[in-house]
Design an enzyme around this catalytic site. Structure first.
Site, mmCIF file in Angstrom:
data_model
loop_
_atom_site.group_PDB
_atom_site.id
_atom_site.type_symbol
_atom_site.label_atom_id
_atom_site.label_comp_id
_atom_site.label_asym_id
_atom_site.label_seq_id
_atom_site.Cartn_x
_atom_site.Cartn_y
_atom_site.Cartn_z
ATOM 1 N N SER A 260 -1.173 86.574 -60.552
ATOM 2 C CA SER A 260 0.040 86.474 -59.755
ATOM 3 C C SER A 260 0.229 87.697 -58.847
ATOM 4 O O SER A 260 -0.621 88.011 -58.025
ATOM 5 C CB SER A 260 1.234 86.266 -60.690
ATOM 6 O OG SER A 260 2.432 86.041 -59.997
ATOM 7 N N LYS B 151 -4.161 82.838 -59.915
ATOM 8 C CA LYS B 151 -2.859 82.169 -59.796
ATOM 9 C C LYS B 151 -2.347 82.384 -58.375
ATOM 10 O O LYS B 151 -1.814 83.429 -58.033
ATOM 11 C CB LYS B 151 -1.855 82.727 -60.811
ATOM 12 C CG LYS B 151 -0.474 82.059 -60.740
ATOM 13 C CD LYS B 151 0.459 82.630 -61.803
ATOM 14 C CE LYS B 151 1.835 81.969 -61.733
ATOM 15 N NZ LYS B 151 2.603 82.369 -60.546
ATOM 16 N N ASP C 205 -8.349 93.089 -48.954
ATOM 17 C CA ASP C 205 -8.408 92.534 -47.595
ATOM 18 C C ASP C 205 -8.222 93.597 -46.521
ATOM 19 O O ASP C 205 -8.824 93.519 -45.444
ATOM 20 C CB ASP C 205 -7.357 91.434 -47.433
ATOM 21 C CG ASP C 205 -7.794 90.112 -48.049
ATOM 22 O OD1 ASP C 205 -8.936 90.031 -48.540
ATOM 23 O OD2 ASP C 205 -6.994 89.160 -48.037
#
Length: 547
Positions: free
Chosen positions: A285, A310, A296
């Site tokens: 999560s 998730k 990223d």
């Protein structure tokens, strides 16, 4: 004319009409069946129980994160989102030998610790009511209550002949999201980030500031086992290391009202300090949003195991009679544009389970540094570490009741021990544990026994067992375990000693001490230190040459 008019109805309107009809029809059927049960069934039904079972069955058809909380379970929802509850501040577990619940870990500066309660205390009574036969949930419900209320706790303690009684006043307890941070080398700071709750980004911020004041030139942030929490806190934690105005995550759902984009709003605390984030299969999560966003933006090297996967977002909706529904409303996407949801809950298997998204159906994305990453299946670390698998006896012996009894006995006989991170059990200490196990009713199941039985059944089915009967008998004899021998095997001994040492240290130095003790033998942390010590390798992982 009427027929032509019907054909002219847009297909989307027809679909909506059919969908609404199906909802009305099935709700009417459900309502009628319950009324008939209530009227004709031989026994009286509990509406609360039966309807709640029906709701639970319905929610099992969506995903495991969509949950209904009736009014009497709202404290559980509040604790999950805020990390707060009212009670005594202690971890408990069932102790089979006594058929009672035992205090395993009273938290530092908690009502339990202030009153004198210790780990290893067996709960005998609460306000004079005998707790024999009660499970952990029953006892937990009695230990909790409104802040400011007082009750009497009676316990039995190893080495003390008579029961002890304590007057304890409940108060609001906050589970620390960052239970430990400290220096793990002369220049590297370590942050154990346990959970996401309201305000946790401030705890992480405080840890970073203090570690830098202590000389940290690089950081290791440990998100292993972190189940996530509020999405906004994930954005704020990421913002500590990423410049203002960068996209961290965006959400997409059925309704436009749940579609949102989240950007960093503040100037970062440190946008350049080298950072390694530790993850594992239980990192989920919001913890995945932080690790994935830092990956990223080429802001941190992710090290460890692939994360849980998730990629769904929940929101809390009120329902009648003071209940709440935590419902999945959208999927989230991290800066590269990927959604890391690992399981497909839209197409359940016949048994109700969800299948994992196969790698063949995932898509390629790029980080800011040019690295190739994929959606689906969680966050794949930049440096993958395969965890050691524990032999059955290590887990079974290390978490057994006899291990509890050994730790209780050790603590009774040793008023003090070496500092956390330096404590070790001697060979004589471990020999005492082996002796206690051998004289107890401890049993464990060896995986090799199951494999041998399967192999024997297969050989019989194939018709070749009789030819290899002697070899099977010899191999079975070698594979049959002896508890004492297995406990003394070098690897098993090392692993079990580490478990016992951690449990013992927590009795003297609480949770922060147990974490510090664990760091002594933590392979992932050692790998992170090696990586941070190799500037060229660290830089190339963030931005590979030629990309």
């Amino acid at each position: 004319m009427g027929l032509l008019a019907a054909w002219a109805i847009p297909s989307s309107a027809q679909e909506d009409s059919n969908h609404n009809f199906e909802i009305s029809k099935n709700l009417e059927i459900f309502n009628d069946i319950y009324k008939q049960l209530d009227l004709f069934y031989v026994d009286t039904l509990s509406a609360d129980t039966v309807i709640e079972w029906g709701i639970d069955a319905m929610l099992r058809q969506v995903d495991p994160f969509t949950e209904y909380y009736p009014e009497d379970n709202m404290d559980q929802l509040k604790e999950m989102t805020t990390g707060k509850y009212a009670g005594i501040g202690a971890v408990i577990r069932y102790y089979k030998k006594e058929d009672r619940v035992m205090i395993i870990e009273p938290w530092e500066d908690s009502p339990a610790t202030d009153a004198g309660v210790k780990a290893g205390d067996v709960i005998m009574a609460i306000d004079g009511k005998d707790m024999k036969g009660k499970n952990s949930q029953d006892v937990s419900n009695l230990l909790r209550g409104d802040a400011g209320t007082t009750f009497e706790l009676t316990v039995k303690r190893t080495g003390v002949p008579a029961p002890l009684s304590f007057k304890i006043t409940r108060r609001n307890i906050t589970m620390p999201p960052v239970p430990y941070y400290g220096m793990v080398s002369d220049s590297v700071g370590y942050i154990y980030f346990d959970r996401f709750v309201e305000g946790c980004s401030q705890d992480v911020r405080r840890a970073v500031i203090e570690l830098k004041e202590q000389g940290a030139k690089a950081l290791v942030m440990d998100l292993r086992g972190n189940p996530g929490g509020p999405l906004s806190e994930a954005v704020d934690v990421t913002n500590l290391f990423v410049p203002r105005g960068q996209k961290v995550v965006y959400t997409k759902g059925k309704l436009a009202s749940v579609n949102s984009e989240y950007y960093t709003k503040n100037e970062p605390l440190d946008p350049k300090i080298p950072l390694v984030v530790l993850v594992d299969g239980s990192t989920a999560s919001s913890a995945e949003i932080v690790s994935g966003s830092l990956q990223d933006w080429a802001r941190a090297v992710i090290l460890g195991e692939r994360t849980y996967g998730k990629g769904l977002v929940q929101m809390i909706r009120e329902v009648p009679y003071h209940g709440s529904l935590k419902v999945t409303t959208s999927r989230y996407y991290i800066p590269s544009g990927r959604c890391i949801q690992a399981y497909d809950y839209r197409h359940l298997n016949p048994d109700g389970s969800a299948g994992a998204v196969p790698d063949s159906l995932t898509h390629v994305f790029r980080t800011a540094g040019g690295r190739e990453v994929r959606d689906g299946g969680g966050i794949k670390p930049d440096v993958v570490l395969v965890p050691d698998s524990l032999p059955s006896i290590v887990y079974d012996a290390g978490t057994s009741d006899v291990a509890l009894e050994y730790v209780n006995k050790f603590v009774t006989e040793h008023p003090t021990i070496a500092p956390a991170g330096e404590f070790t059990l001697s060979d004589d200490d471990y020999a005492e544990f082996v002796k206690m196990v051998a004289s107890s009713d401890f049993t464990y199941k060896r995986r090799t026994e199951d494999v041998m039985k399967l192999l024997e059944r297969t050989a019989r089915f194939e018709g070749c067992y009789d030819e290899a009967k002697d070899e099977f008998a010899a191999l079975s004899k070698k594979m049959s375990g002896d508890v004492t021998v297995d406990l003394e095997r070098p690897r098993n001994k090392t692993e079990i000693k580490q478990i016992l040492e951690g449990d013992i240290v927590s009795r003297y130095y609480f949770r922060r001490g147990a974490i510090l003790q664990q760091l002594k033998d933590d392979k992932d942390v050692k790998a992170a230190l090696e990586l941070l010590g190799d500037a060229s390798r660290y830089k190339n992982l963030l931005k590979p040459s030629g990309k």
